[in-house]
Design an enzyme around this catalytic site. Structure first.
Site, short mmCIF file in Angstrom:
data_model
loop_
_atom_site.label_atom_id
_atom_site.label_comp_id
_atom_site.label_asym_id
_atom_site.label_seq_id
_atom_site.Cartn_x
_atom_site.Cartn_y
_atom_site.Cartn_z
N GLN A 173 12.97 3.46 2.61
CA GLN A 173 11.98 4.54 2.46
C GLN A 173 10.84 4.08 1.54
OE1 GLN A 173 14.47 7.74 0.96
NE2 GLN A 173 15.21 8.24 2.99
N GLU B 9 11.43 -9.46 -3.06
CA GLU B 9 12.82 -8.99 -3.03
C GLU B 9 13.79 -10.17 -3.07
OE1 GLU B 9 13.69 -6.65 0.45
OE2 GLU B 9 15.61 -5.95 -0.34
N ARG C 157 7.32 11.33 -3.25
CA ARG C 157 8.75 11.10 -3.49
C ARG C 157 9.37 11.95 -4.60
NH1 ARG C 157 10.18 9.05 1.36
NH2 ARG C 157 8.74 7.39 1.96
N LEU D 220 -1.95 2.52 -10.80
CA LEU D 220 -1.59 3.90 -11.15
C LEU D 220 -2.02 4.91 -10.07
CD1 LEU D 220 -0.18 5.43 -13.42
CD2 LEU D 220 -2.40 5.76 -14.51
N HIS E 193 0.28 8.45 -5.76
CA HIS E 193 0.47 8.85 -4.36
C HIS E 193 1.96 8.75 -3.99
CE1 HIS E 193 -0.41 9.49 -0.18
NE2 HIS E 193 0.23 8.38 0.13
N HIS F 9 5.57 2.51 1.55
CA HIS F 9 4.36 2.61 0.71
C HIS F 9 3.73 1.23 0.64
CE1 HIS F 9 5.19 6.76 -0.41
NE2 HIS F 9 6.42 6.39 -0.17
N ARG F 10 2.64 1.07 1.43
CA ARG F 10 2.10 -0.27 1.67
C ARG F 10 1.16 -0.77 0.61
NH1 ARG F 10 -0.10 2.12 7.05
NH2 ARG F 10 -0.08 3.89 5.63
N ARG G 12 19.26 -14.56 2.33
CA ARG G 12 19.43 -15.84 3.03
C ARG G 12 19.76 -16.93 2.01
NH1 ARG G 12 14.32 -17.30 6.35
NH2 ARG G 12 15.78 -18.66 7.42
C1 FAD Z 1 9.74 13.49 3.01
C2 FAD Z 1 9.34 12.29 3.83
C3 FAD Z 1 9.90 12.10 5.08
C4 FAD Z 1 9.52 10.99 5.86
N1 FAD Z 1 10.11 10.81 7.08
C5 FAD Z 1 9.78 9.72 7.83
C6 FAD Z 1 10.39 9.48 9.10
O1 FAD Z 1 11.21 10.26 9.58
N2 FAD Z 1 10.04 8.37 9.78
C7 FAD Z 1 9.11 7.48 9.31
O2 FAD Z 1 8.82 6.48 9.97
N3 FAD Z 1 8.52 7.69 8.11
C8 FAD Z 1 8.83 8.77 7.34
N4 FAD Z 1 8.24 8.94 6.14
C9 FAD Z 1 7.29 7.95 5.64
C10 FAD Z 1 5.84 8.45 5.74
O3 FAD Z 1 5.48 8.70 7.10
C11 FAD Z 1 4.87 7.40 5.14
O4 FAD Z 1 4.94 6.20 5.87
C12 FAD Z 1 5.20 7.11 3.70
O5 FAD Z 1 5.38 8.29 2.96
C13 FAD Z 1 4.07 6.28 3.08
O6 FAD Z 1 2.94 7.10 2.96
P1 FAD Z 1 1.49 6.50 2.98
O7 FAD Z 1 1.21 5.77 4.26
O8 FAD Z 1 0.55 7.61 2.64
O9 FAD Z 1 1.56 5.49 1.72
P2 FAD Z 1 0.94 4.06 1.51
O10 FAD Z 1 1.41 3.08 2.52
O11 FAD Z 1 1.19 3.73 0.06
O12 FAD Z 1 -0.58 4.25 1.71
C14 FAD Z 1 -1.35 5.02 0.78
C15 FAD Z 1 -2.59 5.48 1.50
O13 FAD Z 1 -3.37 4.31 1.83
C16 FAD Z 1 -3.96 4.47 3.10
N5 FAD Z 1 -3.45 3.39 3.98
C17 FAD Z 1 -2.53 2.44 3.64
N6 FAD Z 1 -2.37 1.57 4.66
C18 FAD Z 1 -3.18 1.98 5.65
C19 FAD Z 1 -3.45 1.52 6.94
N7 FAD Z 1 -2.89 0.42 7.44
N8 FAD Z 1 -4.33 2.21 7.69
C20 FAD Z 1 -4.94 3.31 7.22
N9 FAD Z 1 -4.72 3.81 5.99
C21 FAD Z 1 -3.86 3.16 5.21
C22 FAD Z 1 -3.59 5.85 3.60
O14 FAD Z 1 -4.57 6.75 3.19
C23 FAD Z 1 -2.33 6.17 2.83
O15 FAD Z 1 -2.10 7.55 2.64
C24 FAD Z 1 8.58 10.05 5.35
C25 FAD Z 1 8.02 10.25 4.10
C26 FAD Z 1 8.39 11.35 3.33
C27 FAD Z 1 7.78 11.54 1.95
#
Ligand code: FAD
Length: 284
Positions: free
Chosen positions: A89, A100, A200, A190, A195, A93-94, A104
Site C-alpha cells: 500500500q 529496500e 493514510r 514534507l 499528502h 505513493h510515488r 535475492r
Molecule cells: C483508503 C485507500 C484505498 C485504496 N484502495 C486501492 C485499491 O483498491 N487499489 C489500488 O490500486 N489502489 C488503491 N489505493 C491507492 C490509491 O489509488 C493511490 O494510488 C495511493 O493512495 C497514492 O496516491 P497518490 O497517487 O495521490 O500519491 P503519490 O503517488 O504520492 O502522488 C502524489 C500526487 O502526485 C501526483 N502524481 C504522482 N505521480 C503522478 C503521475 N505519474 N501522473 C500524474 N500525477 C502524478 C498526483 O497529483 C498525486 O496525487 C488506495 C488508497 C487509499 C488511501
C-alpha cells in the site's frame, strides 16, 4: 542561510519508534524544518525571518492556501520495518525515494506480523474494504491467530529448507507470505509526506498502515512542529464539502431545517453522508 538544526529532531535521530508487533520507524536524517519553510517562502518577497508568531502565521497561511512548494524544502529520511502487505500500500505513493532490503541477496529473517487479538475482526458488511467494528468471539480470534501462525511457520520452514539445499534465494522466497516483514529507507519531502498522511491517517485506510502514519506524524512533529500543527488544523482535522453539501450548509445556517427529502436540500444517501460528515467531523 546556515544549516537548519532542530534540537527536538536531533534528540530522536536513530531512535526506534515501535509500530505493530515487530515493526518500527527511525528518523535517519532530516534537512530543514519550520525555519527552512519560512526562509524559502520569504525569498519570494526578499524578507528574512520575523517574529515567532509571524512565522507560525506564515506557515499556516501557506498550508491553508495550498502554497506547497516551501514545504518541499524539508526532507526526511526514515528507516522502516513493515510487513509486505503494508509495503504494497505504501509504495503506491510515488513521490518518495526508497531502497529496500533485497530478498535475492539476503536471507529473509523469521519475522512475521501477527495482529493483536483485539484487531482480529470479521469482514465489514457495509464496507467492502474494511473490518467490522463488532467485537469478535475470543475463541474464533484465537483460532484465526493460530491459523496465521501455523501458515507462517510452515512457509518459513520450507523457505529455510530450500535455502539450505542451495536453491537461489530469489526463488526460495517466492512462497513467503505478505505478513513477512521487510525493511527500507524511505525519503520524502514534507509536502508529499502530508499528502501520504492525509490519505493514510484517514479512517478509510487499513489499521496497520494507519499506525505507521501516526508514527510518521509524531516524528515529523519533532522536525517541523508548526507545519504539522497547520497540517492537523487544515488537512487531517478538516472536512471538505461538495458544492451541494456546501449549499445545504448555507441553507441550514440561514435557518432552514435539516431533514430528509426537503424540496431544495439534499436527500437520500447524499443527505445521510452529509449528516454523518457533520456529526463525525470525518470525510465520508
Ligand atoms: C483508503 C485507500 C484505498 C485504496 N484502495 C486501492 C485499491 O483498491 N487499489 C489500488 O490500486 N489502489 C488503491 N489505493 C491507492 C490509491 O489509488 C493511490 O494510488 C495511493 O493512495 C497514492 O496516491 P497518490 O497517487 O495521490 O500519491 P503519490 O503517488 O504520492 O502522488 C502524489 C500526487 O502526485 C501526483 N502524481 C504522482 N505521480 C503522478 C503521475 N505519474 N501522473 C500524474 N500525477 C502524478 C498526483 O497529483 C498525486 O496525487 C488506495 C488508497 C487509499 C488511501
Amino acid at each position: 542561510m546556515a544549516h537548519c538544526v532542530v534540537p527536538e529532531a536531533e534528540a530522536i535521530l536513530d531512535r526506534e519508534f515501535p509500530v505493530l508487533d515487530k515493526g518500527f520507524i527511525r528518523l535517519v536524517d532530516y534537512l530543514g524544518g519550520d525555519e527552512r519553510v519560512v526562509q524559502s517562502a520569504r525569498v519570494s518577497y526578499g524578507e528574512g525571518t520575523k517574529s515567532y508568531r509571524e512565522d507560525a502565521a506564515l506557515i499556516d497561511y501557506l498550508l491553508r492556501h495550498r502554497h506547497t512548494s516551501p514545504f518541499e524544502q524539508v526532507i526526511l529520511t526514515f528507516h522502516v520495518k513493515l510487513p509486505i502487505f503494508v509495503a504494497r500500500q505504501w509504495i503506491r505513493h510515488r513521490t518518495a525515494r526508497l531502497n529496500e532490503i533485497s530478498g535475492r541477496y539476503s536471507v529473509m529473517k523469521d519475522d512475521f506480523y501477527l495482529p493483536a487479538s483485539e484487531n482480529v475482526s470479521l469482514q465489514s458488511k457495509d464496507n467492502k474494504q474494511g473490518r467490522s467494528a463488532e467485537p469478535m468471539d475470543k475463541d474464533l480470534s484465537a483460532q484465526v491467530l493460530a491459523s496465521l501462525k501455523a501458515g507462517q511457520k510452515k512457509a518459513y520452514a520450507d523457505y529455510t529448507e530450500l535455502v539450505d539445499e542451495g536453491i537461489a534465494r530469489e526463488l526460495a522466497r517466492v512462497n513467503l507470505p505478505l505478513s513477512l516483514y521487510t525493511e527500507w529507507y524511505w525519503q520524502i519531502d514534507l509536502h508529499n509526506l502530508f499528502h501520504f498522511l492525509e490519505l493514510r491517517l484517514d479512517t478509510h485506510a487499513q489499521l496497520e498502515i494507519r499506525l505507521y502514519a501516526e508514527a510518521l506524524l509524531d516524528i515529523a512533529k519533532k522536525v517541523a512542529p508548526r507545519c504539522c500543527e497547520s497540517f492537523e488544523r487544515h488537512i487531517s482535522g478538516g472536512v471538505t464539502f461538495s458544492k451541494e453539501e456546501f449549499a445545504e450548509l448555507k441553507r441550514r445556517l440561514a435557518g432552514a431545517e435539516g431533514g430528509k427529502n426537503t424540496a431544495d436540500g439534499l436527500s437520500g444517501k447524499v443527505l445521510d453522508r452529509f449528516e454523518e460528515k457533520i456529526r463525525s467531523g470525518k470525510q465520508i
